[in-house]
Design an enzyme around this catalytic site. Structure first.
Site, PDB file in Angstrom:
ATOM      1  N   ARG A 107     -64.346  -9.203  20.804  1.00 13.65           N
ATOM      2  CA  ARG A 107     -63.883  -7.833  20.482  1.00 13.65           C
ATOM      3  C   ARG A 107     -64.626  -7.281  19.256  1.00 13.65           C
ATOM      4  O   ARG A 107     -64.034  -6.608  18.411  1.00 13.65           O
ATOM      5  CB  ARG A 107     -62.380  -7.777  20.211  1.00 13.65           C
ATOM      6  CG  ARG A 107     -61.521  -8.348  21.301  1.00 13.65           C
ATOM      7  CD  ARG A 107     -61.530  -7.461  22.555  1.00 13.65           C
ATOM      8  NE  ARG A 107     -60.665  -8.082  23.530  1.00 13.65           N
ATOM      9  CZ  ARG A 107     -61.073  -9.029  24.395  1.00 13.65           C
ATOM     10  NH1 ARG A 107     -62.340  -9.385  24.439  1.00 13.65           N
ATOM     11  NH2 ARG A 107     -60.221  -9.559  25.252  1.00 13.65           N
ATOM     12  N   SER A 109     -53.365  -5.004  23.678  1.00 16.41           N
ATOM     13  CA  SER A 109     -53.156  -6.106  22.731  1.00 16.41           C
ATOM     14  C   SER A 109     -53.317  -5.575  21.318  1.00 16.41           C
ATOM     15  O   SER A 109     -54.376  -5.043  20.971  1.00 16.41           O
ATOM     16  CB  SER A 109     -54.187  -7.207  22.961  1.00 16.41           C
ATOM     17  OG  SER A 109     -54.076  -7.669  24.279  1.00 16.41           O
ATOM     18  N   GLU A 160     -56.270  -5.908  16.348  1.00 14.33           N
ATOM     19  CA  GLU A 160     -57.454  -5.570  17.138  1.00 14.33           C
ATOM     20  C   GLU A 160     -57.611  -4.044  17.146  1.00 14.33           C
ATOM     21  O   GLU A 160     -58.701  -3.507  17.278  1.00 14.33           O
ATOM     22  CB  GLU A 160     -57.241  -6.098  18.568  1.00 14.33           C
ATOM     23  CG  GLU A 160     -58.369  -5.838  19.514  1.00 14.33           C
ATOM     24  CD  GLU A 160     -58.053  -6.323  20.936  1.00 14.33           C
ATOM     25  OE1 GLU A 160     -57.466  -7.396  21.104  1.00 14.33           O
ATOM     26  OE2 GLU A 160     -58.404  -5.582  21.871  1.00 14.33           O
TER      27      GLU A 160
HETATM   28  C1  LIG Z   1     -52.484  -0.861  28.297  1.00 13.65           C
HETATM   29  C2  LIG Z   1     -53.759  -1.265  27.615  1.00 13.65           C
HETATM   30  C3  LIG Z   1     -54.435  -2.389  28.038  1.00 13.65           C
HETATM   31  C4  LIG Z   1     -55.633  -2.784  27.421  1.00 13.65           C
HETATM   32  N1  LIG Z   1     -56.262  -3.903  27.870  1.00 13.65           N
HETATM   33  C5  LIG Z   1     -57.400  -4.317  27.280  1.00 13.65           C
HETATM   34  C6  LIG Z   1     -58.079  -5.496  27.743  1.00 13.65           C
HETATM   35  O1  LIG Z   1     -57.664  -6.148  28.691  1.00 13.65           O
HETATM   36  N2  LIG Z   1     -59.217  -5.864  27.100  1.00 13.65           N
HETATM   37  C7  LIG Z   1     -59.728  -5.155  26.046  1.00 13.65           C
HETATM   38  O2  LIG Z   1     -60.772  -5.544  25.504  1.00 13.65           O
HETATM   39  N3  LIG Z   1     -59.123  -4.021  25.612  1.00 13.65           N
HETATM   40  C8  LIG Z   1     -57.975  -3.600  26.188  1.00 13.65           C
HETATM   41  N4  LIG Z   1     -57.342  -2.464  25.733  1.00 13.65           N
HETATM   42  C9  LIG Z   1     -57.876  -1.756  24.561  1.00 13.65           C
HETATM   43  C10 LIG Z   1     -58.767  -0.527  24.896  1.00 13.65           C
HETATM   44  O3  LIG Z   1     -58.507  -0.040  26.168  1.00 13.65           O
HETATM   45  C11 LIG Z   1     -60.260  -0.841  24.754  1.00 13.65           C
HETATM   46  O4  LIG Z   1     -60.547  -1.275  23.442  1.00 13.65           O
HETATM   47  C12 LIG Z   1     -61.156   0.359  25.094  1.00 13.65           C
HETATM   48  O5  LIG Z   1     -62.508  -0.008  25.076  1.00 13.65           O
HETATM   49  C13 LIG Z   1     -60.972   1.523  24.124  1.00 13.65           C
HETATM   50  O6  LIG Z   1     -61.657   2.625  24.684  1.00 13.65           O
HETATM   51  P1  LIG Z   1     -61.335   4.107  24.258  1.00 13.65           P
HETATM   52  O7  LIG Z   1     -62.292   4.982  24.969  1.00 13.65           O
HETATM   53  O8  LIG Z   1     -59.901   4.402  24.447  1.00 13.65           O
HETATM   54  O9  LIG Z   1     -61.691   4.041  22.687  1.00 13.65           O
HETATM   55  P2  LIG Z   1     -60.948   4.702  21.445  1.00 13.65           P
HETATM   56  O10 LIG Z   1     -59.640   4.028  21.245  1.00 13.65           O
HETATM   57  O11 LIG Z   1     -60.962   6.176  21.561  1.00 13.65           O
HETATM   58  O12 LIG Z   1     -61.946   4.255  20.270  1.00 13.65           O
HETATM   59  C14 LIG Z   1     -62.031   2.907  19.867  1.00 13.65           C
HETATM   60  C15 LIG Z   1     -63.031   2.778  18.711  1.00 13.65           C
HETATM   61  O13 LIG Z   1     -64.338   3.044  19.176  1.00 13.65           O
HETATM   62  C16 LIG Z   1     -64.920   4.146  18.448  1.00 13.65           C
HETATM   63  N5  LIG Z   1     -65.684   4.926  19.421  1.00 13.65           N
HETATM   64  C17 LIG Z   1     -65.204   5.556  20.516  1.00 13.65           C
HETATM   65  N6  LIG Z   1     -66.215   6.082  21.224  1.00 13.65           N
HETATM   66  C18 LIG Z   1     -67.356   5.796  20.557  1.00 13.65           C
HETATM   67  C19 LIG Z   1     -68.744   6.075  20.790  1.00 13.65           C
HETATM   68  N7  LIG Z   1     -69.159   6.735  21.871  1.00 13.65           N
HETATM   69  N8  LIG Z   1     -69.645   5.653  19.859  1.00 13.65           N
HETATM   70  C20 LIG Z   1     -69.238   4.951  18.753  1.00 13.65           C
HETATM   71  N9  LIG Z   1     -67.946   4.654  18.494  1.00 13.65           N
HETATM   72  C21 LIG Z   1     -67.015   5.069  19.393  1.00 13.65           C
HETATM   73  C22 LIG Z   1     -63.734   4.898  17.876  1.00 13.65           C
HETATM   74  O14 LIG Z   1     -64.091   5.637  16.715  1.00 13.65           O
HETATM   75  C23 LIG Z   1     -62.783   3.761  17.578  1.00 13.65           C
HETATM   76  O15 LIG Z   1     -63.111   3.147  16.366  1.00 13.65           O
HETATM   77  C24 LIG Z   1     -56.155  -2.032  26.348  1.00 13.65           C
HETATM   78  C25 LIG Z   1     -55.484  -0.863  25.931  1.00 13.65           C
HETATM   79  C26 LIG Z   1     -54.306  -0.481  26.560  1.00 13.65           C
HETATM   80  C27 LIG Z   1     -53.605   0.764  26.119  1.00 13.65           C
END
Ligand SMILES: Cc1cc2nc3c(=O)[nH]c(=O)nc-3n(C[C@H](O)[C@H](O)[C@H](O)COP(=O)(O)OP(=O)(O)OC[C@H]3O[C@@H](n4cnc5c(N)ncnc54)[C@H](O)[C@@H]3O)c2cc1C
Length: 339
Positions: A162, A232, A335
């Site tokens: 991660r 998580s 995380e």
């Molecule tokens: C129900 C649920 C289940 C999940 N299951 C998992 C799982 O199984 N495995 C796992 O790894 N994660 C899981 N996650 C966590 C999450 O979905 C991931 O971390 C996902 O990649 C976040 O994507 P996002 O677009 O929502 O990012 P955001 O939450 O919008 O951003 C996350 C971070 O990335 C930065 N960021 C966003 N876009 C960019 C970009 N283009 N360039 C640079 N920085 C950027 C943001 O500033 C922030 O710091 C889960 C979340 C939920 C709600």
């Protein structure tokens, strides 16, 4: 390009925190992104995807950027592989659904993880024995300081659990605009994790693995459309093997796994312990603080059960960390990104 002022971020984070942003700007091309970076030079900037790995702790007094670039295309192929370049704003699960439909494999174990392509390469998302880094060939990004484009190879992204360079030395310095994946034309299913193999059954295909992953996830994890969460909340701690051995004398049933060492080799002195087990042993499973709850089906997940405020989530997380530290002498850390 879309620019709005003083807007609620409620629809833009899966924890459903009702905080405000001074400016929200959405771009549809790299040129528009560069123009926004120029226009708002000096302002605090936050690039978001689907907001599924964030906890907004207060209003954001700056510019929240979001991408409306959502295309994917094949950039190269040979007899064995196909290279797909996806834009940052594409929903990762939509990409995976399309690839599975075409019989292209590599990402199917990551099905149903919320979020967009750009953030998945920041976070190195992982599930069911696969991490994004296993198939990421390279990442294209734009420098926030001067708009210059840079291509990062997989090695240059410095991926870990991660983790990536974009969360460490380059935090807040680059916006990922494109991710190139190297994917398989010949399916090599990865079914060693948990009960995935039995859920998939015989003659697996990328699509049948995707469907099995989705079924398992739906049983364990909250649906973002129904219950606010960021998945998580804590990372699984990695401790020296001596520490794990010490705990195993007191808790012989404690689950534990050999973890990659700092040199990247298995089993040379580090152990990963599931944070969910530690939290459950401290009695937190299902418990609430204010409107925040330690999810009753999976204690690693904190949920917004009843109009939780950011403080409710922060306080619950802190109380859990404190108890785990006191009982086991292990520091667990979020995380989720606190903003
Ligand atoms: C129900 C649920 C289940 C999940 N299951 C998992 C799982 O199984 N495995 C796992 O790894 N994660 C899981 N996650 C966590 C999450 O979905 C991931 O971390 C996902 O990649 C976040 O994507 P996002 O677009 O929502 O990012 P955001 O939450 O919008 O951003 C996350 C971070 O990335 C930065 N960021 C966003 N876009 C960019 C970009 N283009 N360039 C640079 N920085 C950027 C943001 O500033 C922030 O710091 C889960 C979340 C939920 C709600």
């Amino acid at each position: 390009m879309l620019i709005r002022e003083n807007i609620s971020l409620l629809p833009f984070n899966t924890f459903r925190m009702d905080v405000k942003a001074k400016i929200f700007a959405e771009y549809s091309s790299v040129e528009e992104l560069r123009a926004l970076l120029e226009q708002y030079k000096g302002e605090p900037l936050l690039h978001i995807g689907a907001g599924s790995n964030l906890l907004f702790t207060k209003d954001f007094d700056g510019v929240v950027l979001h991408s409306a670039m959502r295309r994917a295309r094949c950039v190269s192929e040979d007899a064995d592989y196909v290279w797909i370049e996806a834009e940052n704003g594409l929903v990762l699960d939509e990409l995976i659904a399309q690839l599975c439909d075409m019989g292209i494999s590599g990402l199917e174990n990551l099905s149903y993880i919320p979020g967009e392509v750009g953030a998945s390469a920041v976070q190195n998302v992982g599930a069911y024995g696969v991490e994004a880094k296993d198939v990421i060939e390279s990442v294209r990004a734009v420098s926030i300081a001067d708009g210059a484009e840079r291509i990062f190879s997989n090695a240059e992204c410095q991926y870990g659990y991660r983790d990536s360079i974009f969360k460490n030395s380059l935090r807040g310095k680059y916006i990922i605009t494109h991710v190139v994946y190297r994917l398989n034309k010949h399916f090599e299913p990865k079914l060693n994790y948990g009960n995935l193999s039995s859920e998939v059954g015989f003659n697996p295909t990328p699509m049948s693995v995707r469907e099995a992953v989705i079924r398992i996830r739906q049983q364990k994890l909250p649906e973002v459309s129904e219950l606010g969460s960021a998945g998580s909340f804590f990372k699984n701690p990695v401790v020296p093997k001596e520490k794990a051995d010490e705990l195993l004398k007191l808790y012989p049933d404690m689950p534990h796994y050999n973890a990659p060492s700092l040199e990247g080799r298995e089993g040379v002195g580090l152990c990963k312990i599931p944070a969910a087990w530690l939290i459950e042993q401290c009695g937190w499973k299902g418990k609430m603080m204010g409107g925040a709850q330690c999810y009753e089906k999976q204690p690693l997940v904190l949920v917004n059960r009843n109009n939780a405020t950011p403080e409710d989530i922060v306080n619950l997380a802190a109380a859990i960390c404190k108890d785990v530290k006191e009982k086991f002498g292990i520091a667990i850390s979020p995380e989720v990104n606190y903003i």
